[in-house]
Scaffold this motif. Sequence first.
Motif, short mmCIF file in Angstrom:
data_model
loop_
_atom_site.label_atom_id
_atom_site.label_comp_id
_atom_site.label_asym_id
_atom_site.label_seq_id
_atom_site.Cartn_x
_atom_site.Cartn_y
_atom_site.Cartn_z
N ASP A 1 -11.21 -8.33 1.68
CA ASP A 1 -11.27 -7.72 3.01
C ASP A 1 -12.69 -7.44 3.49
O ASP A 1 -12.95 -7.41 4.69
N SER B 1 -1.92 -7.14 -4.98
CA SER B 1 -1.86 -5.71 -4.73
C SER B 1 -2.65 -5.31 -3.49
O SER B 1 -3.83 -5.59 -3.36
N SER B 2 -1.98 -4.62 -2.61
CA SER B 2 -2.63 -3.99 -1.46
C SER B 2 -3.08 -2.61 -1.91
O SER B 2 -2.79 -2.18 -3.02
N GLY B 3 -3.74 -1.92 -1.02
CA GLY B 3 -4.09 -0.53 -1.31
C GLY B 3 -5.57 -0.24 -1.22
O GLY B 3 -5.97 0.93 -1.21
N ALA B 4 -6.40 -1.29 -1.14
CA ALA B 4 -7.84 -1.05 -1.11
C ALA B 4 -8.23 -0.22 0.12
O ALA B 4 -8.96 0.77 0.01
N ILE B 5 -7.72 -0.63 1.26
CA ILE B 5 -8.11 0.06 2.49
C ILE B 5 -7.54 1.48 2.50
O ILE B 5 -8.24 2.45 2.80
N ALA B 6 -6.28 1.59 2.11
CA ALA B 6 -5.64 2.92 2.09
C ALA B 6 -6.37 3.87 1.14
O ALA B 6 -6.53 5.06 1.44
N GLY C 1 1.11 0.07 5.17
CA GLY C 1 0.70 -1.32 4.98
C GLY C 1 0.69 -2.03 6.31
O GLY C 1 0.92 -1.43 7.35
N SER C 2 0.40 -3.35 6.26
CA SER C 2 0.40 -4.05 7.54
C SER C 2 1.51 -5.06 7.65
O SER C 2 1.58 -5.80 8.61
N ASN D 1 -6.16 -9.61 -4.38
CA ASN D 1 -6.12 -8.99 -3.06
C ASN D 1 -6.92 -9.86 -2.12
O ASN D 1 -7.67 -10.75 -2.56
N GLY E 1 -4.86 -10.35 6.65
CA GLY E 1 -4.54 -9.03 7.18
C GLY E 1 -3.29 -8.44 6.56
O GLY E 1 -3.13 -7.23 6.55
N ASP E 2 -2.40 -9.28 6.04
CA ASP E 2 -1.25 -8.73 5.33
C ASP E 2 -1.12 -9.49 4.01
O ASP E 2 -1.41 -10.67 3.94
N ASN E 3 -0.69 -8.76 3.00
CA ASN E 3 -0.61 -9.39 1.70
C ASN E 3 0.73 -10.09 1.45
O ASN E 3 0.89 -10.72 0.43
N SER F 1 0.82 -1.22 0.00
CA SER F 1 0.00 0.00 0.00
C SER F 1 0.85 1.27 0.00
O SER F 1 0.51 2.26 -0.65
#
Length: 383
Positions: free
Chosen positions: A148, A60-65, A221-222, A145, A158-160, A23
């Motif tokens: 979530d 890919s992360s980033g949805a929550i951010a 990120g987490s 992803n 919780g972490d990618n 993220s």
Amino acid sequence: MHNLSATQTPLLHARRIVVKVGSSLLVERSTGQVNRAWLATLAKDIKQLRDAGQEVLLVSSGAIALGRRQLGLAPGKLKLEESQAAAAVGQIRLAHAWTEALEQHGLTVAQILLTFADTEQRRRYLNARSTLGTLLKLGSIPVINENDTVATAEIRYGDNDRLAARVAQMISADCLVLLSDVDGLYTADPTRDATARFIPEVRGISAEIEAMAGGVSSDVGSGGMATKIAAARIAVSAGCHMCVSLGKELHPLRRIIDGARCSWFYPDANPATVRKQWIAGTLKPAGELTIDAGALAALQRGKSLLPAGVTRVAGRFDRGDALRVCSAAGVEVARGLSAYSSADAERICGRQSSEIEALLGFRGRDEMIHRDDLVLTLVTQSG
Ligand code: GLU
């Protein structure tokens, strides 16, 4: 400290590559928007890999951010239901950003949202594996992803980092790149300890390596270093190389190929061997198929097992369960994962694959056991 030269980097030689994008790289901290200029350079790198005949999947992360800003959620740690809501809003934007970036290069994007159960339950795991395989075969780029919005605290990655490693294992990737906000593994947290040394290569994840995981963390990120080591464990045991690399520079993949500093974790086998060992060795067969001489000869030539060659089905099993495959003489010749349940297998055994739909009422797989899911356990025996 030496770096790998371009010809040595496992990324250059990999056939199937999973790239995890954090993220903090994708989402600009100041604006909460996608960092499009950077993303464009990553898309170019991906295109280059594809042009070299390599398959690429993205986690890919980033949805929550992305979603939290849109929903006006305050900075700081979100409650679970807030992250779920933020992910629902942000995932659309995320998928859109990837589509835009990759379509510039004529690459088709496919979105896959996975839950923990999709990666941990064998039947769902095999379904996800098969869908991802089909998407790759059709030339698209899966962008994955965690789902979530439906994941609850107890059943959530919780972490990618770890999710990406599971994906790499699932689809027998030979290389996993974690694009991160740190450039690799250190003996201690380099931001706090001036004596921290960089570790370019890890062969075998010892307790000492685990101990180095503490400390380095990012706030967007987490995934801190601990989740990266956990990811490395999964990847390496699946025969997959893994790299932790600084992702924030432009062209983050090309940099690795050009020899930029990063940490590589090396497996001691390849993914196909590991998977076959797993099928042959660690599973308790739930049933048995007896096959005719023609099918046995085909298996020995490296082919899949078709329903037509099966003469008898024994035991009760589900799709995805491990089976013993025996010759007419009753000798075990192979083990594999069934594409059908026992009830369906009984109905289609001895029949042509083209008859499956008429017999079962749905169009299943052509093979009873696909050759990727099959391992010969007694190669020289015939019967
Ligand atoms: N799945 C989360 C998201 O897309 C990110 C998890 C992580 O930071 O690794 O926002």
